[in-house]
Write a protein that holds these residues in place. Sequence first.
Motif, mmCIF file in Angstrom:
data_model
loop_
_atom_site.group_PDB
_atom_site.id
_atom_site.type_symbol
_atom_site.label_atom_id
_atom_site.label_comp_id
_atom_site.label_asym_id
_atom_site.label_seq_id
_atom_site.Cartn_x
_atom_site.Cartn_y
_atom_site.Cartn_z
ATOM 1 N N ALA A 56 0.945 -0.898 0.225
ATOM 2 C CA ALA A 56 0.321 -0.432 -0.025
ATOM 3 C C ALA A 56 0.824 1.513 -0.124
ATOM 4 O O ALA A 56 0.955 2.226 -0.951
ATOM 5 C CB ALA A 56 -1.064 0.037 1.304
ATOM 6 N N ALA A 57 1.612 1.981 1.224
ATOM 7 C CA ALA A 57 2.410 3.018 1.305
ATOM 8 C C ALA A 57 3.406 2.640 0.860
ATOM 9 O O ALA A 57 4.030 3.507 -0.451
ATOM 10 C CB ALA A 57 2.756 2.990 3.012
ATOM 11 N N ASP A 58 3.093 1.727 0.353
ATOM 12 C CA ASP A 58 5.180 1.194 -0.229
ATOM 13 C C ASP A 58 5.523 -0.579 -0.874
ATOM 14 O O ASP A 58 4.666 -1.391 0.446
ATOM 15 C CB ASP A 58 6.660 1.633 0.109
ATOM 16 N N PRO A 59 6.607 -0.593 -1.064
ATOM 17 C CA PRO A 59 6.308 -2.534 -1.407
ATOM 18 C C PRO A 59 6.592 -3.372 0.014
ATOM 19 O O PRO A 59 6.043 -4.591 0.103
ATOM 20 C CB PRO A 59 8.037 -2.536 -2.363
ATOM 21 N N VAL A 60 6.583 -2.475 1.115
ATOM 22 C CA VAL A 60 7.220 -3.235 2.636
ATOM 23 C C VAL A 60 5.677 -3.137 3.578
ATOM 24 O O VAL A 60 6.254 -3.797 4.421
ATOM 25 C CB VAL A 60 8.205 -2.629 2.821
ATOM 26 N N ALA B 78 -5.265 11.855 2.354
ATOM 27 C CA ALA B 78 -5.090 11.303 3.160
ATOM 28 C C ALA B 78 -3.022 10.557 2.853
ATOM 29 O O ALA B 78 -3.371 10.373 1.745
ATOM 30 C CB ALA B 78 -5.668 10.195 3.236
ATOM 31 N N PRO B 79 -2.134 10.855 3.720
ATOM 32 C CA PRO B 79 -0.858 10.797 3.338
ATOM 33 C C PRO B 79 -0.610 9.035 3.553
ATOM 34 O O PRO B 79 0.413 9.301 2.033
ATOM 35 C CB PRO B 79 -0.181 11.043 4.693
ATOM 36 N N THR B 80 -1.074 8.297 4.371
ATOM 37 C CA THR B 80 -0.815 6.902 3.790
ATOM 38 C C THR B 80 -1.082 6.413 2.673
ATOM 39 O O THR B 80 -2.179 6.512 2.617
ATOM 40 C CB THR B 80 -0.906 5.823 5.662
ATOM 41 N N GLY B 81 -0.189 5.272 1.800
ATOM 42 C CA GLY B 81 -1.135 4.628 1.297
ATOM 43 C C GLY B 81 -2.051 3.674 1.666
ATOM 44 O O GLY B 81 -1.509 3.058 2.236
ATOM 45 N N ALA B 82 -2.927 3.493 0.192
ATOM 46 C CA ALA B 82 -3.819 2.608 1.006
ATOM 47 C C ALA B 82 -3.992 1.824 -0.410
ATOM 48 O O ALA B 82 -4.257 2.110 -1.820
ATOM 49 C CB ALA B 82 -5.773 3.218 0.870
ATOM 50 N N GLN B 83 -5.395 0.391 -0.177
ATOM 51 C CA GLN B 83 -5.167 -0.550 -1.576
ATOM 52 C C GLN B 83 -6.066 -1.509 -1.132
ATOM 53 O O GLN B 83 -6.185 -1.527 0.152
ATOM 54 C CB GLN B 83 -3.391 -1.598 -1.761
ATOM 55 N N ALA B 84 -6.231 -2.157 -2.364
ATOM 56 C CA ALA B 84 -7.918 -3.658 -1.898
ATOM 57 C C ALA B 84 -6.816 -4.793 -2.839
ATOM 58 O O ALA B 84 -6.528 -4.464 -3.486
ATOM 59 C CB ALA B 84 -9.220 -3.193 -2.496
#
Length: 645
Positions: A482-486, A510-516
């Motif tokens: 999400a935020a990066d590869p780790v 929003a600052p921190t990356g998010a994913q599904a």
Amino acid sequence: MRYRQLTTGTLALGVLLLIDVLRVWLPGIITIFGQAASTPAELMGAFALGWFVLAMGAPAVVRRVGARPVTVVAAVALAVARLALTAAPGGRTQLWLATAGLLAGLVWLVGVAADTDRPVPGLALGFAVNAAVHAVLDTVDLVWRGDWVAWLLSAVAVAVFLAGTAQPGQRGGAGNALADAPDGPADAAAGPGGGRAWLLAGPALLLAGMVALSPALARTGMSYLVAGDGVARSPLFGLAPVPVAVAGFLCAALTRPPRGWGRAYGPVALLGGAVLFALDRGDLLLPAILLAAVGLGACLALTDDTSRSAADTASASASRRGYAVAAGMLVFALGAVGYYSAYDLGYPNAAVPVVVAVLIAAVAFTARPVADRPPGPFPPLRAAAAVTALALLAPVLADEVPVASNRDGPPERLTVVAYNIRMGFGLDGRFDLAGLAEVVERQRPDVVLLSEVDRAWLLNGGHDTLDLLADRLAMPYVFGPAADPVWGDAVLSRWPVRDPRTLPLAAVGAPTGAQALAVTLDLGDGVRTAVVSTHLQPPPGTGPVVQARAVADFATRYAAGRPLVVAGDLNTEPGDEAFAEFTNAGLVDALAAARPLATSPADDPRQQIDHIFVSPGLTPSDPVAPRGTASDHLPVAVTVTLPPR
């Protein structure tokens, strides 16, 4: 020669102990000083930087009092703090013990710098041995283990370190005319030189911990490189790059660098590794590690220079070395704060490792070549072979990660657990794998969806939390960055997993990356169920409506009519607009029968922000939020009955 070996060994042990303290102190800023994301990132950064700024006054103390008294007192304080952390109960006590150990370690470095004009062998061995031990311990440091073996090994390391520090008359320079000079305010230097190497101690520590010598990053990188989907592999496979990186680093650091333009290979390799790391691509992590390891070692070798102008007085050289190492450690703090605070404040951080690598490369390449450098205290190849052999124990001692297989026929029910694990740190600020595993295992889950999964962040101690927890639960995993590869989310399953897909979610402020992360569970006889794990990040002042809509649409399209489970830390409450995005998509609140079911904060839950949704064909039962303090959230669990075949 014996004194040089003793000095180098003592420096290496001290560096190892200081890194141990840092692996406790850095997470403490987030989990203890910072409170459930309510403490401003600027305040946490000021707290972190303040101690490194305070250490800038240590060279003046050394100049006035003398290097040896300061070094001995600081070494004792560092050793006591390191041992005390093994028994610390967590919370503020742990934070202040780690802070005391950090400050003592910084002052100790300044004192050692005043007496040591050739620190490269000791620094390089300290970095390499720490990486090897970290790999052997499966990235869970002795501080967090607390058993008698951890106490014994910690006590031995501390005792040897203090014994080496207590030896009288030792100096770090080769051929040093001042080696027998009396202690006192004027005893400050072993000889001229060494300033560049000491300046690079902090920046080199940062890149070693973030990239070049990170066992957790190596394991994660291997899973991307070969599997491509984050599926867990054997630790023998995952830790294979660690001995290679350690050997390359030590050989480059302890051997004489080439002359002329051949000196550029180290700076170029380091910059190449930093750039690959900054690209935030999982398939580039392994080459980034190997390039950075060799490049960092070669850059340190270029600064292994004891020759300086005769006009440099002993006290002036010592003072410069003291300020150099203090400034270098301040660079470490600025780089760490600058890189990781980006995930709270929302600015680009990819330039940070590159800028630090440029600094190291520039300082190293512009160092004056030494025509007749005296031999080091340890034969380079033997030292590299010994530490590499230690690193090779990691895959040998590690347990095999189990491989899921079908049970006898498709099940009638699945038990689902969703858990925000806060990088593995409990409310007391201690790394608590046992607590996380225990609260999950009580539910006897078939599938576990995890949020806030950290696989290698130096800020959080450099653990591969996902692999460690999966090993304890005996459940293979799929990881979604999400935020990066780790850093991201994961799905652990007792059933074979097929067709993993990820959807990056819009940041919407929003600052921190998010994913599904979507996967398909193969339950046998052609029966398949779709599972989606996510962690929504609400923009300031509003709910994560846009992200919720994107996840609901992605999940229903991925399921394509098959049974579907969507779960995670959704940062929205029942009745909110973002919550309604899931129900409007036809999904059912699987926890509805137990409402209100608060999950955050774990010690006094008031917010219902962790959820499980299912498609109408699944029948949920027994919804619970088991109590525990192994994270700042409670997990949520439900058993779903599959539709009849």
